[in-house]
Design a protein around this motif. Structure first.
Motif, PDB file in Angstrom:
ATOM      1  N   GLN A  37       0.846  -1.182   0.000  1.00 37.57           N
ATOM      2  CA  GLN A  37       0.000   0.000   0.000  1.00 37.57           C
ATOM      3  C   GLN A  37       0.883   1.235   0.000  1.00 37.57           C
ATOM      4  OE1 GLN A  37      -2.473   0.790   3.486  1.00 37.57           O
ATOM      5  NE2 GLN A  37      -4.028   1.708   2.183  1.00 37.57           N
ATOM      6  N   GLY A  40      -1.994   7.316  -0.756  1.00 36.21           N
ATOM      7  CA  GLY A  40      -3.048   7.717  -1.670  1.00 36.21           C
ATOM      8  C   GLY A  40      -3.541   6.633  -2.595  1.00 36.21           C
ATOM      9  N   MET A  41      -3.101   5.418  -2.358  1.00 40.12           N
ATOM     10  CA  MET A  41      -3.503   4.324  -3.244  1.00 40.12           C
ATOM     11  C   MET A  41      -4.126   3.205  -2.427  1.00 40.12           C
ATOM     12  SD  MET A  41      -0.289   4.105  -5.849  1.00 40.12           S
ATOM     13  CE  MET A  41      -1.214   3.099  -7.002  1.00 40.12           C
ATOM     14  N   GLY A  42      -4.879   2.405  -3.106  1.00 37.16           N
ATOM     15  CA  GLY A  42      -5.374   1.189  -2.472  1.00 37.16           C
ATOM     16  C   GLY A  42      -4.291   0.135  -2.445  1.00 37.16           C
ATOM     17  N   LEU A  43      -4.660  -1.044  -2.052  1.00 37.26           N
ATOM     18  CA  LEU A  43      -3.703  -2.139  -1.981  1.00 37.26           C
ATOM     19  C   LEU A  43      -3.504  -2.764  -3.358  1.00 37.26           C
ATOM     20  CD1 LEU A  43      -4.711  -1.793   0.989  1.00 37.26           C
ATOM     21  CD2 LEU A  43      -4.255  -4.223   1.266  1.00 37.26           C
TER      22      LEU A  43
END
Lengths: 114, 111
Positions: A37, A40-43
């Motif tokens: 992760q 600012g991003m998802g997984l």
């Protein structure tokens, strides 16, 4: 009731060093997953395993290797760490059967590579 | 590449208000799941909706799914300060029940 346990919780490495992240689950789950992760991003899925002795690549596998020698453990290895691998790494598991089963997550390993 | 996009990226509301967050995805799915992540912690599963379902409730949570628009929404009613967290949608499809996550919505609930 431990669930999914990740070790270590924090680690700082120098570029080029190697290390192994350990994930252990006590729920007898067949499927296990490694994600990263970034801010600012998802997984994003790195590698996954559908059972002891089997592994497969996910979305972002480059620079990582994995092993599933025991059903309860899933290891993520960085052979030669790079600053781009600075991230929070999450492990998850779920049972094989039942398409409505959620994934169970550990609390993550925060890895910084200088 | 990320499967899902979530909207809004951040949401700030007062305690007692409702919070709605939306998720869009790109390909066909088996189900769609919502997870919560408290700061510094792992993800916790909230609710799952199958592709043949249109709406599902769990406590103060209501999830809708529109497969024709490839979108879902999560409604949290009567929000509490303890609901402050990031919320992620994740779509399940393909082998090994792999999940593809959206970018998340950061919810701040103030007293």
């Amino acid at each position: 009731n431990a669930g999914v346990t990740q070790t270590p919780k924090f680690r700082v490495l120098k570029t080029g060093q190697s290390m192994t992240l350990l994930c252990a689950q006590d729920m007898n789950h067949e499927y296990m997953y490694w994600y990263r992760q970034d801010p600012g991003m998802g997984l994003r899925l790195i590698h996954y395993s559908v059972g002891e002795g089997t592994t497969a690549k996910g979305e972002v596998p480059d620079g990582y290797n994995v092993s599933r020698l025991k059903k309860q453990n899933f290891l993520l290895g960085l052979e030669s760490a790079a600053p781009s691998q600075t991230s929070v790494y999450f492990c998850a598991s779920r049972p094989r059967t039942g398409d409505s089963q959620p994934q169970h997550f550990g609390d993550g390993t925060r890895l910084s590579i200088l | 590449s990320q499967q899902g996009e979530e909207d809004p990226q951040a949401l700030s509301i007062q305690e007692g208000e409702n919070a709605t967050m939306n998720c869009s995805y790109k390909t066909s799915i088996n189900n769609l799941q919502w997870y919560r992540q408290n700061s510094g912690r792992g993800l916790v599963h909230l609710i799952l909706i199958r592709s043949n379902e249109r709406e599902k409730h769990s406590g103060r949570l209501r999830v809708t799914l529109d497969t024709s628009k490839k979108s879902s929404s999560l409604l949290i009613t009567a929000s509490r300060a303890a609901d402050t967290a990031s919320y992620f949608c994740a779509t399940a499809g393909g082998t090994a029940s792999k999940l593809t996550f959206g970018t998340g919505t950061r919810l701040q609930v103030t007293l």
